[in-house]
Scaffold this motif. Structure first.
Motif, PDB file in Angstrom:
ATOM      1  N   SER A   1       0.876  -1.173  -0.044  1.00  0.00           N
ATOM      2  CA  SER A   1       0.100   0.252  -0.027  1.00  0.00           C
ATOM      3  C   SER A   1       0.842   1.283  -0.052  1.00  0.00           C
ATOM      4  O   SER A   1       1.826   1.406   0.715  1.00  0.00           O
ATOM      5  CB  SER A   1      -0.988  -0.116   1.155  1.00  0.00           C
ATOM      6  OG  SER A   1      -1.515   1.278   1.439  1.00  0.00           O
ATOM      7  N   PRO A   2       0.548   2.168  -0.760  1.00  0.00           N
ATOM      8  CA  PRO A   2       1.057   3.661  -0.489  1.00  0.00           C
ATOM      9  C   PRO A   2       0.794   4.349   0.583  1.00  0.00           C
ATOM     10  O   PRO A   2       1.736   5.449   0.939  1.00  0.00           O
ATOM     11  CB  PRO A   2       0.846   4.276  -1.963  1.00  0.00           C
ATOM     12  CG  PRO A   2      -0.618   3.776  -2.161  1.00  0.00           C
ATOM     13  CD  PRO A   2      -0.459   2.285  -1.885  1.00  0.00           C
ATOM     14  N   ASN A   3      -0.200   4.059   1.168  1.00  0.00           N
ATOM     15  CA  ASN A   3      -0.582   4.620   2.417  1.00  0.00           C
ATOM     16  C   ASN A   3      -0.618   3.415   3.459  1.00  0.00           C
ATOM     17  O   ASN A   3      -1.706   2.717   3.572  1.00  0.00           O
ATOM     18  CB  ASN A   3      -2.147   5.071   2.316  1.00  0.00           C
ATOM     19  CG  ASN A   3      -2.172   6.017   1.049  1.00  0.00           C
ATOM     20  OD1 ASN A   3      -1.115   6.795   0.756  1.00  0.00           O
ATOM     21  ND2 ASN A   3      -3.139   5.766   0.171  1.00  0.00           N
TER      22      ASN A   3
ATOM     23  N   ASP B   1      -1.552   3.284   6.474  1.00  0.00           N
ATOM     24  CA  ASP B   1      -2.644   3.149   7.229  1.00  0.00           C
ATOM     25  C   ASP B   1      -3.940   2.814   6.638  1.00  0.00           C
ATOM     26  O   ASP B   1      -4.989   2.405   7.165  1.00  0.00           O
ATOM     27  CB  ASP B   1      -2.800   4.481   7.893  1.00  0.00           C
ATOM     28  CG  ASP B   1      -1.673   5.091   8.833  1.00  0.00           C
ATOM     29  OD1 ASP B   1      -1.452   4.473   9.828  1.00  0.00           O
ATOM     30  OD2 ASP B   1      -1.123   5.992   8.413  1.00  0.00           O
ATOM     31  N   SER B   2      -3.703   2.375   5.334  1.00  0.00           N
ATOM     32  CA  SER B   2      -5.141   1.945   4.502  1.00  0.00           C
ATOM     33  C   SER B   2      -4.413   0.866   3.384  1.00  0.00           C
ATOM     34  O   SER B   2      -3.790   1.211   2.581  1.00  0.00           O
ATOM     35  CB  SER B   2      -5.666   3.152   3.597  1.00  0.00           C
ATOM     36  OG  SER B   2      -5.772   4.402   4.448  1.00  0.00           O
TER      37      SER B   2
ATOM     38  N   CYS C   1      -9.176  -3.322   5.673  1.00  0.00           N
ATOM     39  CA  CYS C   1     -10.109  -2.863   4.788  1.00  0.00           C
ATOM     40  C   CYS C   1     -11.459  -3.814   4.893  1.00  0.00           C
ATOM     41  O   CYS C   1     -11.121  -5.235   4.915  1.00  0.00           O
ATOM     42  CB  CYS C   1      -9.669  -3.074   2.984  1.00  0.00           C
ATOM     43  SG  CYS C   1     -11.105  -2.684   1.927  1.00  0.00           S
TER      44      CYS C   1
ATOM     45  N   TYR D   1      -3.122  -2.813  -1.419  1.00  0.00           N
ATOM     46  CA  TYR D   1      -4.195  -1.760  -1.440  1.00  0.00           C
ATOM     47  C   TYR D   1      -4.858  -1.483  -2.751  1.00  0.00           C
ATOM     48  O   TYR D   1      -4.081  -1.798  -3.985  1.00  0.00           O
ATOM     49  CB  TYR D   1      -3.025  -0.542  -1.217  1.00  0.00           C
ATOM     50  CG  TYR D   1      -4.051   0.831  -1.246  1.00  0.00           C
ATOM     51  CD1 TYR D   1      -4.945   1.191  -0.269  1.00  0.00           C
ATOM     52  CD2 TYR D   1      -4.305   1.502  -2.294  1.00  0.00           C
ATOM     53  CE1 TYR D   1      -5.624   2.431  -0.262  1.00  0.00           C
ATOM     54  CE2 TYR D   1      -4.719   2.862  -2.441  1.00  0.00           C
ATOM     55  CZ  TYR D   1      -5.292   3.230  -1.498  1.00  0.00           C
ATOM     56  OH  TYR D   1      -6.292   4.325  -1.550  1.00  0.00           O
TER      57      TYR D   1
ATOM     58  N   THR E   1      -7.704   1.291  -4.966  1.00  0.00           N
ATOM     59  CA  THR E   1      -8.359   2.520  -4.994  1.00  0.00           C
ATOM     60  C   THR E   1      -9.859   2.292  -4.380  1.00  0.00           C
ATOM     61  O   THR E   1     -10.473   3.367  -3.841  1.00  0.00           O
ATOM     62  CB  THR E   1      -8.474   3.038  -6.282  1.00  0.00           C
ATOM     63  OG1 THR E   1      -9.311   2.317  -7.198  1.00  0.00           O
ATOM     64  CG2 THR E   1      -7.125   3.475  -6.808  1.00  0.00           C
TER      65      THR E   1
ATOM     66  N   TRP F   1     -10.543   0.947  -1.333  1.00  0.00           N
ATOM     67  CA  TRP F   1     -10.087   0.534  -0.039  1.00  0.00           C
ATOM     68  C   TRP F   1     -11.439   1.347   0.804  1.00  0.00           C
ATOM     69  O   TRP F   1     -11.642   2.619   0.587  1.00  0.00           O
ATOM     70  CB  TRP F   1      -9.059   1.084   0.551  1.00  0.00           C
ATOM     71  CG  TRP F   1      -8.706   1.051   1.727  1.00  0.00           C
ATOM     72  CD1 TRP F   1      -8.162  -0.050   2.778  1.00  0.00           C
ATOM     73  CD2 TRP F   1      -8.981   2.002   3.046  1.00  0.00           C
ATOM     74  NE1 TRP F   1      -7.964   0.043   3.869  1.00  0.00           N
ATOM     75  CE2 TRP F   1      -8.521   1.227   4.312  1.00  0.00           C
ATOM     76  CE3 TRP F   1      -9.678   3.153   3.141  1.00  0.00           C
ATOM     77  CZ2 TRP F   1      -8.672   1.766   5.448  1.00  0.00           C
ATOM     78  CZ3 TRP F   1      -9.701   3.625   4.434  1.00  0.00           C
ATOM     79  CH2 TRP F   1      -9.347   3.216   5.550  1.00  0.00           C
ATOM     80  N   ALA F   2     -11.934   0.620   1.842  1.00  0.00           N
ATOM     81  CA  ALA F   2     -12.980   1.060   2.676  1.00  0.00           C
ATOM     82  C   ALA F   2     -12.656   0.792   4.082  1.00  0.00           C
ATOM     83  O   ALA F   2     -12.309  -0.658   4.179  1.00  0.00           O
ATOM     84  CB  ALA F   2     -14.402   0.563   2.198  1.00  0.00           C
ATOM     85  N   PRO F   3     -12.720   1.528   5.080  1.00  0.00           N
ATOM     86  CA  PRO F   3     -12.534   0.988   6.481  1.00  0.00           C
ATOM     87  C   PRO F   3     -13.206   0.100   7.090  1.00  0.00           C
ATOM     88  O   PRO F   3     -14.600   0.147   6.778  1.00  0.00           O
ATOM     89  CB  PRO F   3     -12.470   2.453   7.153  1.00  0.00           C
ATOM     90  CG  PRO F   3     -13.337   3.329   6.509  1.00  0.00           C
ATOM     91  CD  PRO F   3     -13.230   2.849   4.974  1.00  0.00           C
TER      92      PRO F   3
ATOM     93  N   HIS G   1      -4.680  11.342  -3.315  1.00  0.00           N
ATOM     94  CA  HIS G   1      -5.189  10.104  -2.770  1.00  0.00           C
ATOM     95  C   HIS G   1      -3.962   9.213  -2.613  1.00  0.00           C
ATOM     96  O   HIS G   1      -4.244   8.066  -2.468  1.00  0.00           O
ATOM     97  CB  HIS G   1      -6.162   9.611  -3.881  1.00  0.00           C
ATOM     98  CG  HIS G   1      -7.127   8.546  -3.043  1.00  0.00           C
ATOM     99  ND1 HIS G   1      -7.141   7.417  -3.768  1.00  0.00           N
ATOM    100  CD2 HIS G   1      -7.694   8.388  -1.907  1.00  0.00           C
ATOM    101  CE1 HIS G   1      -8.134   6.403  -2.980  1.00  0.00           C
ATOM    102  NE2 HIS G   1      -8.238   7.121  -1.839  1.00  0.00           N
TER     103      HIS G   1
ATOM    104  N   ARG H   1       3.904   9.140  -3.951  1.00  0.00           N
ATOM    105  CA  ARG H   1       3.243   7.893  -3.146  1.00  0.00           C
ATOM    106  C   ARG H   1       2.896   8.312  -1.823  1.00  0.00           C
ATOM    107  O   ARG H   1       3.815   8.797  -1.125  1.00  0.00           O
ATOM    108  CB  ARG H   1       4.160   6.770  -3.355  1.00  0.00           C
ATOM    109  CG  ARG H   1       3.582   5.304  -2.939  1.00  0.00           C
ATOM    110  CD  ARG H   1       4.961   4.557  -2.991  1.00  0.00           C
ATOM    111  NE  ARG H   1       4.668   3.342  -2.236  1.00  0.00           N
ATOM    112  CZ  ARG H   1       4.123   2.207  -2.675  1.00  0.00           C
ATOM    113  NH1 ARG H   1       3.872   2.251  -3.839  1.00  0.00           N
ATOM    114  NH2 ARG H   1       3.963   1.055  -1.814  1.00  0.00           N
TER     115      ARG H   1
END
Lengths: 130, 710
Positions: free
Chosen positions: A85-87, A89-90, A95, A122, A124, A126-128, B187, B207
């Motif tokens: 994941s680039p994030n 935390d997500s 998810c 990850y 696009t 993604w939903a918590p 995003h 990123r």
């Protein structure tokens, strides 16, 4: 909350609507009447027509997509699925659409597309977790 | 007779078929209702008492609107995104930017001029130097009409390299910040971004981040995120973002602080700030496909023994645009409120933002009137509020994408998609003007393009943020330094704190700030001015003591900004000051993160200093253990021999102050950090693998083992 409709009404409408739609659909099929949706051409092909990806040996079992229909692999691309994941935390692991690995299995899965999915991944969509 | 019978049955069958087809059609109509005219749809809108909605623009003048901006002449430009939800082939996108005209001055648009067309993936615009900056993944463009015919005739690719594969997760929603930076949501998508005006500058990997840039200084950098679509910036520069299912998040710490060193264990610097979960009060039933899909998903969760529930309605799932209301068109109690749309719920939600007294964050709450209903709802399921803007008239403009379906088609099971036309409504679109019931629309009287400096300075005191920001931007664009004395005078004499803040940033944009002015700003009566003065003070070392004094500011957000900025001065007094911050605010996660984000706040020296007050190590409270764990983690990840040696010596001192629980957390944290270190020696890895922290003896042994290596 003061709703403008009731769940009962909603269910009734949908059940009745579905029934009528299915029956109508059956008749339309029987009478060889077809309906086209040129705007929805991106929909996946039927299972009969999909090409299977060639068998391959992946170093990481969670990246092995051998045997997965190409349409399903295309879905991954549409969602821009990545294994890391680039994030941080997500990620797939937190998810709500991620299905954790079954007992004794190394990889998880996703409700959006077939094939293995990594917890660190990850997309696009993604939903918590709620 | 047989023929008659055949004819009878054939007729009956045909009748039955017709009946069933009609029934099916009726059911379809119920399943997915058809569109309404703009006037009919307007009647389906319900707003809280005291407000009304008017049609500002509708098809055929606009279709599929996703962004609306008023330029310095009060001209409305709209971005149309007709290709959604499908990907357009490169160069074949149908995106358009239109200039909307109200010829007869009746408050409703009656003509549209195409400013630019075939702009693939255009999603947002921002006026700049007589043209428009446009986000159009993979690019950010600059389009300008140079001959006055209303059509863009120059096209410059400013930035390129952004992610382009999903129109719901691309570079979007440009906002001009109070600080003269232009912000955009990315995003967090991967991309290597170059700025064509500075071809020799190294590309930036975006990123995990959002994006900000300045065209007046040719700068661009990462910003805390990731925000999906919604982005809003308030009058004091606080930034808010959202994503589909999380309707409101605040950016707590900007990227430039959280990435001063690359070793923070966690760099997430934003948080959801709602006090009412993700609940929305929609007036429309969930569409058939959604109800069915949710049913299927919940069944799968149950089959997999997962304690999860997906909700088909009444939970944010399509949170989209946002705007902070900062104008004089609404009653005063609406100032500073944030409006958020949800395209799936067909509604506009309002949150009241209240600064927390315990943490440097806002708390978002429903207004009293809106515990039982949203600020604005529609019973027309085609109503898709994508975005907002507050106009020069001080009214709220709501963009309605007006589509039968809004969802990523590939996320819907094939059997549910069969009767869905995702393009239904692509020839429609509306913009509503929301205003108090007793108000009327105002003719456009904006004329700032050729306004004198005096007029622009006067405009910095306008009660509507839109006007003030236009004036600030135009003064920045003009770069006329002759205004500096007048701007300084405005800062000193204005009784409106918001005007003083704009004056500060006009001076910043003209490179005309000075230490005396900053010193005055640091002692301003308004916390928002003090907070921004602390940021601007970095350029003036002589302001250090005044900045340091702000650690004791009665407003927590000001003390927090001071904690972030103080290390920028590279002053020896900073580390002891950070200890005082921990003593006062250490229980708050964000303050701990702010301290640890600096080199001084994440060095072993901090541990030594913590011993001096004689209190920190006496009581192993959870926040203290968390701080020691994170600090040790950073020291390990940094993996500098002298630092780790100092750290281990500190831990091995026979000291009754430092309880075993602190040593355990320190070694656990250090081990985690060493595992993250890129340069970890194989021998060290062996030592790390042997480390256990279950009791005092094991921790002591671990310290001794590590000391042999360092």
């Amino acid at each position: 909350m003061n709703k403008k409709y009731t769940r009962r009404e909603f269910l009734f409408k949908n059940i009745a609507g579905s029934a009528a739609f299915i029956t109508g659909g059956w008749l339309l099929t029987s009478f060889k009447v077809s309906q086209t949706h040129p705007q929805t051409t991106n929909q996946a092909k039927s299972k009969d027509s999909v090409q299977q990806t060639p068998k391959s040996i992946s170093q990481n079992p969670c990246e092995d997509l051998s045997g997965i229909a190409s349409g399903e692999i295309e879905k991954r691309k549409k969602f821009a699925y990545v294994t890391i994941s680039p994030n941080p935390d997500s990620r797939c692991g937190n998810c709500k659409l991620f299905l954790p690995p079954a007992a004794g299995k190394p990889c998880g899965a996703c409700l959006l597309f077939k094939g293995t999915v990594q917890e660190s991944g990850y997309c696009t969509y993604w939903a918590p977790l709620e | 007779m047989i023929n008659k019978i055949n004819a009878f049955f054939a007729g009956k069958a045909a009748g039955l078929f017709l009946l069933l087809v009609l029934t099916g059609s009726a059911a379809m109509a119920q399943k997915y209702p058809g569109p309404l005219s703009p006037e009919e749809s307007l009647k389906k809108i319900k707003i809280i008492e005291g407000f009304k909605a008017e049609i500002f623009a509708a098809e055929p003048n606009i279709m599929d609107p996703v962004s609306l901006a008023f330029d310095e002449q009060g001209q409305a430009y709209v971005v149309e995104m007709p290709d959604y939800p499908f990907e357009a082939e490169p160069g074949k996108g149908k995106g358009r930017i239109k200039l909307l005209k109200d010829i007869d001055n009746d408050g409703r648009i009656d003509q549209a001029v195409i400013f630019a067309e075939n702009v693939t993936e255009a999603t947002s615009i921002l006026p700049w130097q007589g043209g428009l900056i446009v986000t159009a993944a993979p690019d950010i463009l600059y389009l300008k009409d140079t001959n006055g015919d209303g059509k863009a005739d120059t096209r410059e690719v400013l930035f390129t390299g952004f992610f382009q594969n999903n129109s719901e997760a691309q570079i979007t929603n440009l906002r001009y910040g109070m600080d003269n930076w232009i912000y955009a949501n990315n995003h967090g998508q991967d991309g290597l971004v170059t700025f064509n005006r500075t071809p020799n500058v190294k590309p930036v990997a975006v990123r995990g981040a959002d994006f900000r840039f300045r065209l007046d200084q040719n700068k661009f950098e990462l910003e805390t995120g990731p925000g999906q679509f919604g982005q809003a910036i308030d009058e004091w520069g606080h930034r808010f973002i959202n994503e589909n299912s999380i309707h409101l998040e605040q950016v707590i710490i900007p990227w430039r602080y959280t990435h001063r060193h690359p070793f923070l264990p966690v760099t997430k610097a934003m948080a959801s700030i709602t006090d009412h979960e993700e609940i929305m009060l929609q007036e429309t039933p969930p569409p058939y496909w959604r109800a069915e899909r949710t049913k299927q998903r919940n069944k799968t969760f149950q089959e997999n023994n997962l304690k999860r529930v997906e909700y088909a309605e009444d939970r944010f799932s399509g949170a989209a645009g946002m705007v902070v209301y900062a104008a004089d068109g609404f009653p005063p109690e609406f100032n500073g409120n944030i409006f958020i749309s949800d395209v799936a719920g067909n509604l506009v939600h309002r949150d009241v933002l209240t600064p927390s007294t315990k943490s440097p964050v806002f708390v978002a709450s429903r207004a009293g009137k809106e515990k039982e209903q949203e600020f604005l709802t529609s019973t027309d399921s085609w109503f898709r509020p994508t975005n907002f803007t507050v106009g020069p008239d001080g009214y709220l403009y709501v963009l309605d994408y007006y589509r039968q379906h809004i969802e990523t088609p590939v996320s819907i099971p094939d059997e549910l998609k069969a009767d869905m036309n995702f393009m239904a409504g692509s020839d429609k679109g509306r913009v509503y003007r929301i205003l108090p019931t007793n108000s009327t629309f105002k003719n456009n009287t904006v004329n700032l393009a050729k306004a004198s400096n005096t007029k622009l300075l006067e405009t910095l005191s306008h009660p509507n943020l839109w006007w003030r920001l236009q004036a600030q931007r135009l003064l920045l664009e003009k770069q006329d330094k002759s205004v500096v004395p007048a701007v300084k005078k405005l800062f000193i004499t204005s009784k409106d704190a918001r005007t003083r803040l704009h004056a500060l940033y006009v001076l910043e944009g003209l490179n005309a700030l000075d230490a005396e002015l900053i010193k005055k700003a640091l002692q301003d009566s308004a916390p928002g001015v003090r907070e921004n003065a602390i940021i601007l003070a970095e350029q003036f070392p002589e302001t250090y003591s005044l900045v340091q004094a702000r650690l004791n500011d009665p407003v927590i957000r000001v003390a927090f900004q001071t904690t972030l900025n103080l290390p920028e001065f590279k002053n020896k007094e900073t580390a002891p000051s950070l200890i005082k911050v921990l003593e006062k605010y250490g229980q708050d996660f964000w303050f701990r993160m702010a301290v640890l984000s600096s080199e001084q706040g994440s060095s072993p020296e901090i541990l030594q200093l913590l011993r001096q007050p004689n209190t920190f190590f006496q009581n192993p409270e959870p926040w203290k253990l968390a701080f020691v764990s994170d600090l040790s983690n950073i020291i390990g990840a940094r993996n500098q021999k002298d630092q780790i040696s100092t750290f281990l010596n500190f831990l091995s001192q026979p000291d009754s102050q430092i309880t075993d629980s602190f040593r355990v957390e320190a070694i656990k944290g250090l081990t985690k950090g060493l595992n993250r270190a890129t340069s970890t020696d194989p021998k060290l890895k062996e030592i790390i693998q042997r480390i256990k922290t279950n009791n005092t003896q094991e921790v002591t042994a671990a310290i001794q083992d590590l000391k042999k290596f360092y």
